[in-house]
Write a protein that holds these residues in place. Sequence first.
Motif, short mmCIF file in Angstrom:
data_model
loop_
_atom_site.label_atom_id
_atom_site.label_comp_id
_atom_site.label_asym_id
_atom_site.label_seq_id
_atom_site.Cartn_x
_atom_site.Cartn_y
_atom_site.Cartn_z
N ASN A 197 0.78 -1.13 -0.14
CA ASN A 197 -0.10 0.00 -0.18
C ASN A 197 1.00 1.23 0.10
O ASN A 197 0.85 2.20 -0.90
N TYR A 198 1.54 1.57 0.93
CA TYR A 198 2.42 2.60 1.13
C TYR A 198 3.50 2.75 -0.01
O TYR A 198 3.98 3.71 -0.31
N GLY A 199 4.21 1.59 -0.33
CA GLY A 199 5.32 1.63 -1.26
C GLY A 199 6.57 2.09 -0.64
O GLY A 199 7.46 2.73 -1.17
N PHE A 200 6.65 2.02 0.86
CA PHE A 200 7.73 2.57 1.72
C PHE A 200 8.31 1.51 2.67
O PHE A 200 7.23 1.50 3.67
N VAL A 201 9.13 0.85 2.71
CA VAL A 201 9.30 -0.29 3.31
C VAL A 201 10.48 -0.45 4.26
O VAL A 201 11.61 -0.25 3.71
N HIS A 202 10.30 -0.81 5.50
CA HIS A 202 11.41 -0.90 6.48
C HIS A 202 12.22 -2.17 6.04
O HIS A 202 11.40 -3.18 6.21
N SER A 203 13.42 -2.13 5.81
CA SER A 203 14.02 -3.19 5.28
C SER A 203 14.94 -3.91 6.19
O SER A 203 15.92 -4.54 5.71
N ASP A 204 14.92 -3.58 7.44
CA ASP A 204 15.63 -4.35 8.41
C ASP A 204 14.86 -4.77 9.59
O ASP A 204 15.05 -4.52 10.66
N PRO A 205 13.62 -5.52 9.20
CA PRO A 205 12.65 -6.01 10.45
C PRO A 205 13.00 -7.30 11.25
O PRO A 205 12.09 -8.20 11.49
N HIS A 206 14.48 -7.46 11.72
CA HIS A 206 14.57 -8.62 12.24
C HIS A 206 14.15 -8.45 13.67
O HIS A 206 14.15 -7.43 14.20
N PRO A 207 14.10 -9.62 14.59
CA PRO A 207 13.37 -9.49 15.84
C PRO A 207 14.01 -8.60 16.94
O PRO A 207 13.32 -7.76 17.72
N GLY A 208 15.39 -8.05 16.84
CA GLY A 208 15.92 -6.77 17.42
C GLY A 208 15.36 -5.63 17.18
O GLY A 208 15.61 -4.83 18.34
N LEU A 262 2.83 -3.21 19.52
CA LEU A 262 4.17 -3.40 18.71
C LEU A 262 4.78 -2.14 18.48
O LEU A 262 4.32 -1.20 17.89
N VAL A 263 5.96 -2.33 18.65
CA VAL A 263 7.01 -1.03 18.67
C VAL A 263 8.04 -1.36 17.47
O VAL A 263 8.62 -2.59 17.61
N LEU A 264 8.16 -0.42 16.55
CA LEU A 264 9.22 -0.79 15.47
C LEU A 264 10.35 0.08 15.82
O LEU A 264 10.10 1.45 15.60
N LEU A 265 11.52 -0.28 15.79
CA LEU A 265 12.57 0.36 15.78
C LEU A 265 13.56 0.55 14.56
O LEU A 265 13.31 0.00 13.69
N ASP A 266 14.70 1.32 14.69
CA ASP A 266 15.86 1.27 13.79
C ASP A 266 15.22 1.66 12.26
O ASP A 266 14.95 0.56 11.71
N HIS A 267 14.96 3.05 11.98
CA HIS A 267 14.62 3.24 10.71
C HIS A 267 15.43 3.71 9.69
O HIS A 267 15.18 4.65 8.86
N GLY A 268 16.76 3.13 9.77
CA GLY A 268 17.88 3.53 8.88
C GLY A 268 17.75 3.19 7.57
O GLY A 268 18.14 3.77 6.66
N TYR A 324 15.31 1.84 4.45
CA TYR A 324 14.24 2.00 3.86
C TYR A 324 14.25 1.61 2.27
O TYR A 324 15.30 2.52 1.88
N ILE A 325 13.39 1.19 1.57
CA ILE A 325 13.26 1.37 0.14
C ILE A 325 11.88 2.03 -0.22
O ILE A 325 10.97 1.61 0.42
N THR A 326 12.16 2.73 -1.03
CA THR A 326 10.53 3.30 -1.74
C THR A 326 10.40 2.76 -3.28
O THR A 326 11.35 2.55 -4.08
N LEU A 327 9.21 2.20 -3.30
CA LEU A 327 8.76 1.61 -4.47
C LEU A 327 7.92 2.34 -5.30
O LEU A 327 7.04 3.24 -4.74
N ASN A 328 8.44 2.70 -6.36
CA ASN A 328 7.43 3.70 -7.23
C ASN A 328 6.09 2.71 -7.70
O ASN A 328 6.09 1.77 -7.27
N GLU A 329 5.19 3.60 -7.99
CA GLU A 329 3.73 3.21 -8.32
C GLU A 329 3.68 1.78 -9.20
O GLU A 329 3.17 1.11 -8.61
N LEU A 339 13.28 -6.68 -1.01
CA LEU A 339 12.16 -6.95 -0.58
C LEU A 339 12.01 -8.51 -0.18
O LEU A 339 11.68 -9.02 0.72
N ALA A 340 12.96 -9.20 -0.97
CA ALA A 340 13.04 -10.60 -0.69
C ALA A 340 13.74 -10.81 0.86
O ALA A 340 13.40 -11.68 1.62
N ARG A 341 14.64 -9.95 1.19
CA ARG A 341 15.29 -9.95 2.50
C ARG A 341 14.24 -9.78 3.33
O ARG A 341 14.17 -10.34 4.33
N THR A 342 13.55 -8.79 3.22
CA THR A 342 12.38 -8.43 4.29
C THR A 342 11.39 -9.49 4.36
O THR A 342 10.86 -9.86 5.43
N MET A 343 10.88 -10.12 3.40
CA MET A 343 9.90 -11.22 3.42
C MET A 343 10.61 -12.37 4.05
O MET A 343 9.80 -13.12 4.98
#
Length: 557
Positions: free
Chosen positions: A339-350, A364-370, A372-377, A457-461
């Motif tokens: 939906n957003y096309g704006f993806v946190h790309s390091d969502p490991h448990p830590g 749920l709290v999401l940390l470390d926002h260094g 990200y990747i942006t997906l064009n439409e 994206l594959a890494r995030t998935m």
Amino acid sequence: MFQRSLCFKNYKLLVRSNSIRSYSNLTINNVKRQIPPPPKKSKFFKKLIITTTAIGITGGTIYIIDKEYNSSLITRSIRALYVLLWIAYEYGYNSKNYKDLNELHEIASEKLLQMLTLNKGLYIKLGQAIANQGNLFPKAFQEKFPKLYDEAPFDSWDKMNKILEKNLGQDYETKYFDWIDHKPIASASIAQVHKAKFNSNFGSKEIALKIQHDYIEKQVVVDLLIYKFINKIYEKVFDVPLSMFSNYVSEQLNKETNFINEMENAEKLTKFIENDSTLKNLNIKIPENYPELTTRQVLPAEWINGISLTDKNKLIKNGFDLKQLMNQYIILFGRQIFNYGFVHSDPHPGNLLVKFDDKGKQQLVLLDHGLYITLNEQFKLQYCQLWKDLFILNIKGIERIGKQWGINSTSIFATIVLLKPIKPNKTDESTEKSDVSDLLKDLIGDKSKFPMELPFLARTMRMIQNINQQFGSPVNRINLLTNQAINEIYSNDKKLSISGIIEIYRIKFSMLFSGIIFGIIRFSQWIRGDSKQSKGLEDYIEMYMQNTAKNLGIDWS
């Protein structure tokens, strides 16, 4: 007569004198020959000693200067080049000299791990990428590299203090804070975190003060240059397309070292969440930031008392619902991706915490926002369409998008994206190959069309799948993500064609069938309890993927 006799005597004396002199000279010469002259120091050895001493002193001086003023930049670079080039040579040209290739895997993985650990910084990040995609690497790498997710070494407070003075001013501690705990609470590859409390001018709030390691700023440019150089070497040695990703990956890693960028990412995601009605009841939190005190190297953020997702038993002991937790996590990332096309790309448990909010609800709290990747439409909609086609096994749709992205191998492509096994198309010859480099080359047919966002994206998935699997697969990941993709595809279509309606019913039927299978597996888990035989849906998917990977020549374990 007398004169003649005297002359004769003189002659005899002269001859005898000459004979004695000759004998004396001969004796002296013999003595000279027998007693060697005192040894003379060789000029070569003198030069050798002087040169060695000079090199030693120069090398030592350079090492000290490099360590103290350049954060060991030269030493790290030489170490990295040596190890990485050694690995390229051994695998590319010398692997036949090993009786068992596993022996080379063991040696190479240990050398590489030691180098990454010693070099720290971005090298740890690159090593963590290997750990996350470990299934593509030999077992020795799979077993060793998760160690890089362990906490990084702490820097001394003196070094942190210099960074703070440089960024916030000499009087920062009295100007902005009541106190700062000089002992860090956590350390990672790029920064470490100290607990602190603002003074009354800033609301007297407790914060997490993220401070960049002092060596990162000096090392990042050279580290990324070496990364690009080695990618080119490995591409030639292993004949695998690697350098095509170098610029994009370098750009993302460089952004991650800029904490202003991290703050802006967090604020952007916060706005998306606040305006998203789908997430209103999910109770997601992004820690508050403080722009007025944020710099490239310093990032103060709201302090959150929560429990990390790294400890499943601790979460259960403290009364957290794992099923609800995974629903929150997967739907949040489904919204980011589809939906957003704006993806946190390091969502490991830590980088995830869970806590109870003021109303006693699980949050749920999401940390470390260094990172990200942006997906064009266009790419975002293609990815939604691809996910839908993969779910209902629409091979023609998969092939169409694959061609648009310069991809040849439908079956490998499908498995990587969906992270569940897909039966190969009979016409897909790449599945018959057993060499990983051949598979990768066949996967990426046209480099100019291949989307650079896809590996991230594959890494995030993969991270999402791993956490769900570690928690016992309490939710149906495939259904949750597919539902997000479908909602995005049809959200703007007020009038559906007959074919569109039929397609929706196909999807719903597939989701119903998937839900039934998931329910049966969950019931089986409930019967067996917490025993090792109790496998969740992700475990079965993993087993099927292992078999698929083995057929493709990949040691997936």
